[in-house]
Design an enzyme around this catalytic site. Structure first.
Site, PDB file in Angstrom:
ATOM      1  N   HIS A   1       7.719  -8.929 -28.677  1.00 13.31           N
ATOM      2  CA  HIS A   1       7.628  -8.335 -30.021  1.00 13.31           C
ATOM      3  C   HIS A   1       7.273  -9.388 -31.071  1.00 13.31           C
ATOM      4  CE1 HIS A   1       8.975  -4.202 -29.227  1.00 13.31           C
ATOM      5  NE2 HIS A   1       9.725  -4.724 -28.282  1.00 13.31           N
TER       6      HIS A   1
ATOM      7  N   ASP B   1      14.234  -8.150 -26.220  1.00 16.49           N
ATOM      8  CA  ASP B   1      13.893  -6.914 -25.523  1.00 16.49           C
ATOM      9  C   ASP B   1      12.402  -6.857 -25.211  1.00 16.49           C
ATOM     10  OD1 ASP B   1      13.619  -6.848 -28.363  1.00 16.49           O
ATOM     11  OD2 ASP B   1      13.099  -4.725 -28.187  1.00 16.49           O
ATOM     12  N   GLU B   2      12.096  -6.102 -24.204  1.00 18.81           N
ATOM     13  CA  GLU B   2      10.722  -5.703 -23.904  1.00 18.81           C
ATOM     14  C   GLU B   2       9.720  -6.851 -23.937  1.00 18.81           C
ATOM     15  OE1 GLU B   2      10.786  -1.062 -25.206  1.00 18.81           O
ATOM     16  OE2 GLU B   2      10.160  -2.476 -26.742  1.00 18.81           O
ATOM     17  N   ALA B   3      10.005  -7.860 -23.143  1.00 18.58           N
ATOM     18  CA  ALA B   3       9.008  -8.908 -22.910  1.00 18.58           C
ATOM     19  C   ALA B   3       8.646  -8.831 -21.429  1.00 18.58           C
ATOM     20  CB  ALA B   3       9.573 -10.280 -23.276  1.00 18.58           C
TER      21      ALA B   3
END
Lengths: 702, 702
Positions: free
Chosen positions: A233, A296-298
């Site tokens: 992000h 998050d979300e890597a």
């Protein structure tokens, strides 16, 4: 609201302002009182004025304070210089017909007690009173947070402060400020000015503004935990400082919403040097003990494609990106420690390689949270409290960080610090934030504060309605905001329209809004492909989740045909778990006439909406919705007719009615009708009526 | 609005967004464009989205800008680095069915042109268009100001910024910031920190905030002129630094409003040293060429009582305080000059002892202003534009800084720079400021901008209504604010009330508010003895001056019985000069049914209001008002009955009706009924009907 841990009502009441005559309200501190407590007391007086008439403040501030002291404030000390997770937030409030006493160990506890006092104040036959009561109150969870994403869309400082004002009403105590994203980096850095000059659209918080928000929150007993999301992000960081990236081709700040690309390079020493300096700079602005690193979300797609990074992974024996992210987080630990910070991050940071003093924020759910606790990690729950899911207050209220059937032992339960409400901003801006967040967040705040056995949703809604109105006293725009947007939808329609036509359109649109609610995040995204340039000023932005009409209609239907059977909703049927009535004790006859009036009004409103939809480009998808709304009104009217006559409908009618409701359940123009479940119950009740007499006679005559 | 100097409509229109399909809007700069102009263009796109649907911005910002350019922006240069009185604000806007061109010498002119373009955008059969037109526009007056008193009550920065946003819509160009008063000093001084730490209640603007407001205003083509009022109105200065005073005993910051005490000592060298340092400090924050020194209402009572000051006056041969004040102002002149500032002040600074480059702001009126111009002084007019007089938009619109019958010659007329709207804050706070200032200030702004012969109030109101709705697009709360206050008045009433009772009360209160307006400043002060501790959250704060219903009712009465005769209102009758209808072209029959419906609704609303008044301490004076309102509704209904039957009422009825209207003209609960003049015309028309047939027969039979 939230419900106190313990409260004993007594007889009588303390009069603040008599029915005739002026207030004689006075207060005194009988122990410590610093500037923070004094400011809080002044705010309390201002708000008490709103309930009790304009003389309370005047009386309390008059230099002549003769007369009885009504309120004694006894606070042992101010509390932590930096509020910690273990701040003593308890208070006792005792009201007798003669006087009130508020006792607390800290300013924070006292402020919670003042919120309770304000909720007790009520007018009875022209007098403003506090009912006699004895309250001992302490929160169930220590971490009661609200996260606001200001990165995907910016929220100006006043909008942020409004949320903090409302958090204080709800007795929440952590403002989690999501300050960086693919779309923008919102915190001014003097060390790395390009983070905002290149990494934002020009909308960001200056350091002075951030310090002011921290002070504003502290004045209300609220911690501020900043989040700088890494290593994923992170498009905004990398666009500003390409040396932080993993070699992806980013083409500027993200316009589309979603996960990749935009990942930092965990193998680069330059990244850690940068983060070290940034944490030092931001850590000085945000004194809280915790620093949120996102995490998050890597998914690491860019890492696997970059030969240099791949070689690094091979060298360290990492086969999956997860392992590289754990390595990244391990490198952050000494950096945070150096700056006196503890780590908090999303689910993905949970990895045995990390020590046990970190906090895991669970967006994956209660099971994930429990799994962490069983490994000895502290955690907070967020998954059930995503406001952009547009769930009902009841649904979110019933979700518990530690459910009754938890498999955690007492020690593990202590690791569950609490929870956080999350407001993501793909479909949010300063005009809509208040109505998306409030009043529903009050219900979740009660879950975080009140005893586990507080689960009566009907009673919760009764109190929610009252406190919802009070929120406007602290400046929240959750009712006024959508009203303005609707007025604007009408005023920008075809200019040649007559005033009467506009008035009718405004009335019809308000009525439609009162029974509709937004598509959930996913539904809206799928229908609209929302991106950072989409205007958020259509019907969907001018309605709020879980409108009161849902409960009112459910209550009337309950009164008419009895309560819905408990249990799971039927497959493919709309989830009706939020359809609880709010303290409605209507007679059968009143319920019948209430529903008849509503269904007729919906049908009457259709023509004005069709005209508006034809005149306003921003309403161009509302025509089919209006027609469908009218159809549901007709089905409702007809169902009431059958129920009134106690005559079963024909199979043909029932089939038609169900077809209408199936279409209605899908909604349109990015909104759902909030009453479809209740209307389905009416149709089912009509369909279950005994067959008409003639058929029975036919049967007898056989 | 304001009306341009010259506009030629042509055939056809330029389509921004077609009826079906997406916008293909694109723009380009074909000359200079700096960051200020780019930001203004982005704001214009956002607002165009509001009218034309959400695709305008998206289309205009898309990287693929193929397709026709719709708007060409040609701006010669940015304009002055510090905007001056003589900034070129003119622009031309040419729209053909193929394209639009905006041409201006400066950013400021271009921004005015963008406001005009936004007002032209309209929806026709689902398409959003700009009508073909050729506009050449330049302001009549160079100084078009709005003064906001933030000292008697504080206005937070967002409230200030909202006013600046709305000023830009109205093409006003000077924000006059009244920063000091008896009640508080609102500007942080680093040299004299006690000015705010002692001289305020803690509410003030930091230097960063003031700089931000200056930048915010400049971004919208608006100058900021700060006012630091001296030597009178200075209690806050003297409480903080007693050495500035004239030896009065001040007892802290003023709670009561009014003129004395609180005067500086004009004989003290310490005062001039202080002012010198302060002007230097504030002059750097406010780059405008003008510095407002106040100078009003220093009667000098304290000077005459102070032997040291009296001796000084004797020594200088001053017999009256005026002369000492002129001496004071003379001392200020070199101080201002040293810091590069020109002097502006209120009427009282006018004195032959002062040079001709000062500007006189006239609160005393047009005659005083003209007298100054005849002596060669520049001036701006404010007296007719005091918003707290609660006059109608029409009344203020018709007041002209240079009336048609002016006795000034052309050279003297050039000295009249323009005017300023004034919003004093004895009875104002952040919750009510928007509805007290807007939309009425639009009408005055048109007076300052548009040609002298623009005097059609009916046409003015038509346009005012439309732009009033648009103001909410820039964030002004003039409609939403009073709505919230009314909702709060209902929600804080007796808690035990049923939802239906509350809904009825809310509806009745909204209806009452739609036909009432606040007492003027003086009336309210006399009735309430308002002071700094009075809560501003009652009915009077939840209604706005000059409600649209005044014109609507006047229009219906016009349609029914013909227009009112021009001329002065009768003695003791309410001033009905604002009772102009707004483009109403009702048939006689429609007018009759419109009025019947209104009068009936008023009578119907009375019981719910009486209940509310009994339940809410903040509405405890509203009961008699509600009853009186119902009585006027009954009188109206009866008058319509006579008019419909073409039968004269009895003398008894006429006497009764006039007695009701005489009482109604006095109002109650700090508000006036806005329709009394129109209703009086109805009663007069009924009373003037031919006597009934029976009486005529009697006469014949004699």
């Amino acid at each position: 609201m939230p419900m106190p841990s313990s409260a004993q009502r007594a007889d009588g009441a303390l009069t603040v302002t008599p029915a005739s005559g002026l207030s004689h309200f006075a207060f005194r501190y009988d122990a410590s009182h610093d500037a923070r407590l004094e400011a809080a007391t002044l705010r309390m007086l201002d708000r008490l004025d709103r309930t009790c008439g304009g003389d309370v403040r005047r009386s309390a501030l008059a230099t002549d304070t003769s007369g009885a002291t009504l309120l004694t404030i006894h606070v042992a000390g101010p509390g932590g210089a930096v509020q910690g997770v273990d701040e003593d937030e308890s208070y006792t409030l005792k009201v007798t017909p003669e006087a009130a006493t508020l006792t607390a160990a800290t300013d924070v506890g006292a402020m919670h007690g003042m919120e309770t006092l304000l909720q007790l104040a009520t007018n009875v036959r022209g007098a403003c009173v506090l009912p006699a009561i004895s309250i001992e109150d302490t929160p169930r969870f220590r971490w009661r947070g609200f996260m606001l994403d200001v990165s995907r869309h910016f929220e100006p400082v006043p909008a942020v402060e409004r949320q903090i004002d409302a958090m204080a009403v709800a007795k929440l105590n952590v403002f989690h400020w999501h300050l960086s994203e693919h779309q923008a980096f919102r915190a001014e850095s003097k060390l790395f000015p390009k983070l905002t000059s290149v990494g934002s659209d020009g909308q960001f918080y200056t350091q002075d503004q951030m310090r002011a928000v921290v002070a504003y929150a502290r004045a209300r007993g609220i911690r501020v935990v900043p989040e700088f999301d890494m290593p994923g992000h992170a498009t905004s960081w990398i666009v500003a400082y390409p040396e932080l990236g993993s070699g992806e081709d980013l083409h500027g700040l993200a316009i589309k919403f979603g996960v990749p690309p935009g990942e930092m390079d965990p193998t680069s020493p330059a990244v850690y040097k940068f983060v070290d300096a940034l944490v030092g700079e931001m850590g000085a602005i945000f004194p809280d003990a915790y620093f949120h690193i996102g995490g998050d979300e890597a998914p690491g797609d860019s890492w696997m494609k970059n030969p240099k990074i791949k070689a690094f992974m091979d060298k360290h024996g990492f086969t999956k990106p997860d392992e590289l992210q754990a390595y990244f987080n391990q490198q952050l630990l000494p950096i945070l420690k150096k700056h006196g910070k503890q780590m908090i991050g999303w689910d993905e940071i949970l990895n045995p390689a990390l020590p046990k003093n970190i906090v895991i924020q669970s967006w994956r759910g209660e099971a994930s949270l429990s799994a962490g606790a069983k490994q000895g990690y502290q955690g907070i729950l967020s998954a059930p409290y995503y406001l952009d899911g547009e769930k009902t207050s009841a649904q979110m209220f019933l979700a518990d960080p530690i459910p009754v059937d938890t498999t955690l032992d007492a020690g593990q339960q202590k690791l569950i610090l609490g929870g956080e409400v999350c407001m993501w901003a793909e479909q949010l801006d300063a005009e809509t934030v208040d109505s998306r967040v409030w009043p529903r967040t009050l219900a979740i705040a009660e879950r975080f504060w009140s005893p586990q056995n507080d689960r009566d949703t009907s009673y919760m809604y009764q109190r929610l309605r009252r406190v919802s109105a009070e929120l406007e006293d602290v400046g929240v725009m959750h009712l006024a905001g959508p009203e303005r947007l609707r007025r604007n939808l009408v005023s920008t329609a075809e200019a040649s329209a007559q005033p009467e036509t506009r008035a009718a359109a405004g009335h019809a649109l308000d009525l439609l809004a009162s029974v509709t609610e937004p598509f959930s995040f996913g539904e809206r995204y799928n229908a609209q492909r929302t991106d950072a340039r989409t205007s958020l000023d259509r019907l969907v932005d001018a309605v709020a989740a879980d409108p009161p009409a849902r409960q009112e209609i459910a209550g009337a239907v309950d009164a008419l045909i009895g309560k819905a059977a408990p249990g799971k909703p039927a497959p493919h049927a709309p989830d009706t778990s939020g359809d609880v009535s709010a303290g409605g004790r209507l007679s059968r006859q009143d319920a019948m006439s209430d529903l008849r009036r509503r269904f007729a009004a919906w049908q009457d409103a259709v023509p004005a909406l069709l005209t508006l939809a034809a005149q306003s480009p921003r309403m161009d998808d509302a025509g089919p919705l209006a027609l469908l709304w009218g159809e549901t009104g007709a089905v409702g009217t007809q169902a009431l007719g059958y129920l009134d006559a106690k005559t079963a409908p024909t199979a043909e009618w029932t089939e038609h009615a169900r077809e209408v409701l199936d279409r209605a359940a899908k909604g349109g123009a990015l909104v759902h009708f909030a009453y479809v479940g209740s209307l389905r119950r009416l149709v089912d009740a009509a369909a279950a009526l005994p067959a008409p007499q003639t058929a029975a006679m036919g049967s007898d005559a056989k």
